[in-house]
Design a protein around this motif. Structure first.
Motif, PDB file in Angstrom:
ATOM      1  N   ASP A  38       0.840  -1.195   0.000  1.00  0.00           N
ATOM      2  CA  ASP A  38       0.000   0.000   0.000  1.00  0.00           C
ATOM      3  C   ASP A  38       0.874   1.243   0.000  1.00  0.00           C
ATOM      4  O   ASP A  38       1.745   1.417   0.863  1.00  0.00           O
ATOM      5  N   GLU A  39       0.658   2.107  -0.986  1.00  0.00           N
ATOM      6  CA  GLU A  39       1.324   3.405  -1.073  1.00  0.00           C
ATOM      7  C   GLU A  39       2.849   3.282  -0.962  1.00  0.00           C
ATOM      8  O   GLU A  39       3.500   3.936  -0.137  1.00  0.00           O
ATOM      9  N   ASP A  40       3.398   2.434  -1.817  1.00  0.00           N
ATOM     10  CA  ASP A  40       4.848   2.249  -1.913  1.00  0.00           C
ATOM     11  C   ASP A  40       5.484   1.765  -0.603  1.00  0.00           C
ATOM     12  O   ASP A  40       6.662   2.034  -0.335  1.00  0.00           O
ATOM     13  N   ARG A  41       4.704   1.068   0.192  1.00  0.00           N
ATOM     14  CA  ARG A  41       5.234   0.384   1.378  1.00  0.00           C
ATOM     15  C   ARG A  41       4.594  -0.999   1.427  1.00  0.00           C
ATOM     16  O   ARG A  41       3.563  -1.241   0.786  1.00  0.00           O
ATOM     17  N   TYR A  42       5.208  -1.913   2.178  1.00  0.00           N
ATOM     18  CA  TYR A  42       4.592  -3.228   2.320  1.00  0.00           C
ATOM     19  C   TYR A  42       4.740  -3.703   3.754  1.00  0.00           C
ATOM     20  O   TYR A  42       5.658  -3.302   4.473  1.00  0.00           O
TER      21      TYR A  42
ATOM     22  N   ASP B  98       5.378  -2.963   9.336  1.00  0.00           N
ATOM     23  CA  ASP B  98       6.232  -2.542   8.225  1.00  0.00           C
ATOM     24  C   ASP B  98       7.336  -3.577   7.994  1.00  0.00           C
ATOM     25  O   ASP B  98       8.126  -3.877   8.893  1.00  0.00           O
TER      26      ASP B  98
ATOM     27  N   TYR C   2       4.752  -0.540  -7.491  1.00  0.00           N
ATOM     28  CA  TYR C   2       5.233   0.671  -6.828  1.00  0.00           C
ATOM     29  C   TYR C   2       5.374   1.788  -7.848  1.00  0.00           C
ATOM     30  O   TYR C   2       6.099   1.646  -8.834  1.00  0.00           O
ATOM     31  N   SER C   3       4.676   2.894  -7.609  1.00  0.00           N
ATOM     32  CA  SER C   3       4.836   4.049  -8.488  1.00  0.00           C
ATOM     33  C   SER C   3       6.128   4.786  -8.178  1.00  0.00           C
ATOM     34  O   SER C   3       6.716   5.423  -9.048  1.00  0.00           O
TER      35      SER C   3
END
Length: 418
Positions: free
Chosen positions: A89-93, A99, A312-313
């Protein structure tokens, strides 16, 4: 029979081209395109003017078209897989809501594996390999040709370990966890050692190091390898993970489910991608400039390895975490400089960030490992995630991952081939 918009369709009568087009929601030309593709059959209308179509056949095609446009599968198939393991989600996993990069920075690979499997941390846990399974796996791997790749060896080791476990068909949670804690160190221990001081005990990262590099390991390099294993444990429903869940849905035992994942992971679009990036970095180091190396990749019609990720954007968080460790390793500086050159040069053509394959390539190049080492690291790391997904799938309805194909071939009956 009843169409959702057009009401009952008499089974005995045939439809005109106009009626068939209305039922399908298409133009008349498209109806004849269905005929040419063998999806509909037609007969000349009485008097020879126009064509007629079997009402049941047209309605069946309309139903298929509605399913395809809605993106739904046939009854009984689940396209969306419920999972409590990984969220991207939003360039994190995140692993079970935590995290994943924080976990990898603070905990060993074995501890992260336990977290994925059970939702509990077990500080200091290690996975010992039982002597009987390890001996069988080593004999099987030792019989392979010398040129065998790392995934070949891991697949054979998994099959050999399964043959040594008469209780492998027990799919209870405790039994599968016991298998996992034995299988992973057996896979590593079955690989031929490279370092003179190879280990069969202690942290898994150290044992794996002795199968990948002939150099004496230092603390920073081992920490980077252990972190890489932790970062790569799972990544939602990657291709290999989906294969594992399909196998587990059919109630294949854990060894077989892992073998299914290993059958996918050596793809150049998956686990073997870091090897391509490793070779590219060596070429950049040899030529002293990323420009001609990238030009050759583009001229050959290949994508530049180690750049971009569809999920990932922005920057791949796994690459960011691993690069941060590599920057503290003096031995990694040449490979890091080559990687930076690749990213900067490629940015002139397309704004892509470095992904974990490029970071893994820097690690393997800096530590004197072969290009295939990244594939080995990836496969060993992901085995823990595969076990977690298999455990989840064993708790679901059996054979739920059995979609139906949408047949697009010639409509039967067709004549027997000559």
């Amino acid at each position: 029979m009843r169409d959702q918009e057009h009401g009952p369709v008499p089974q005995e009568r045939r439809l005109s081209t106009k009626e068939a087009a209305e039922l399908l929601g298409v133009k008349a030309e498209t109806v004849y395109a269905y005929v040419s593709r063998g999806q509909l059959s037609s007969h000349r209308a009485p008097g020879g003017r126009g064509s007629t179509f079997d009402a049941r056949e047209v309605e069946a095609l309309a139903r298929r078209n509605r399913r395809e446009s809605a993106g739904s599968a046939a009854p009984g198939a689940d396209l969306a897989v419920r999972t409590r393991i990984t969220l991207i989600d939003e360039d994190r996993y995140y692993f079970r809501g935590v995290d994943a990069t924080d976990l990898a920075a603070r905990h060993s690979y074995e501890e992260i594996a336990e977290w994925l499997w059970t939702g509990r941390l077990r500080p200091g846990i290690t996975f010992p390999a039982p002597g009987d399974a390890l001996a069988v796996a080593r004999r099987a791997v030792g019989a392979l040709p010398e040129h065998s790749g790392p995934t070949d060896r891991l697949r054979v080791a998994a099959v050999a370990a399964a043959s040594a476990d008469p209780l492998r068909f027990d799919l209870s949670e405790d039994a599968v966890l016991g298998t996992a804690r034995v299988l992973i160190p057996t896979l590593v221990g079955a690989l031929p050692p490279v370092w003179h001081g190879h280990r069969d005990e202690g942290p898994l990262a150290l044992r794996l190091w002795t199968r990948l590099s002939g150099r004496d390991p230092d603390e920073g390099s081992l920490r980077a390898l252990d972190t890489a294993l932790g970062l790569l444990v799972d990544h939602d429903l990657a291709a290999s993970t989906l294969a594992v869940r399909v196998a587990a849905s059919a109630r294949a035992h854990a060894y077989a489910a892992v073998s299914a994942g290993l059958g996918v992971i050596e793809s150049p679009l998956h686990g073997a991608a870091s090897g391509l990036a490793h070779r590219m970095l060596l070429e950049v180091l040899d030529q002293g400039d990323a420009g001609p190396v990238i030009a050759e990749e583009l001229r050959a019609g290949r994508r530049v390895p180690g750049l971009g990720h569809r999920l990932y954007s922005g920057e791949d968080p796994r690459a960011r975490a691993l690069f941060a460790l590599l920057e503290r390793m003096p031995a990694a500086e040449p490979a890091l400089a080559a990687a930076r050159d690749v990213v900067a040069t490629a940015a002139r053509y397309t704004p892509l960030h470095a992904n974990v394959d490029l970071a893994l390539a820097v690690l393997t190049a800096a530590c004197g490992m072969p290009a295939t080492a990244g594939e080995t690291i990836f496969a060993v790391a992901r085995t823990a995630g595969w076990i977690a997904h298999a455990l989840e799938e064993y708790g679901e309805r059996p054979l739920r991952m059995r979609p139906s194909g949408h047949y697009a071939g010639l409509r039967p009956p067709q004549p027997l081939p000559e």
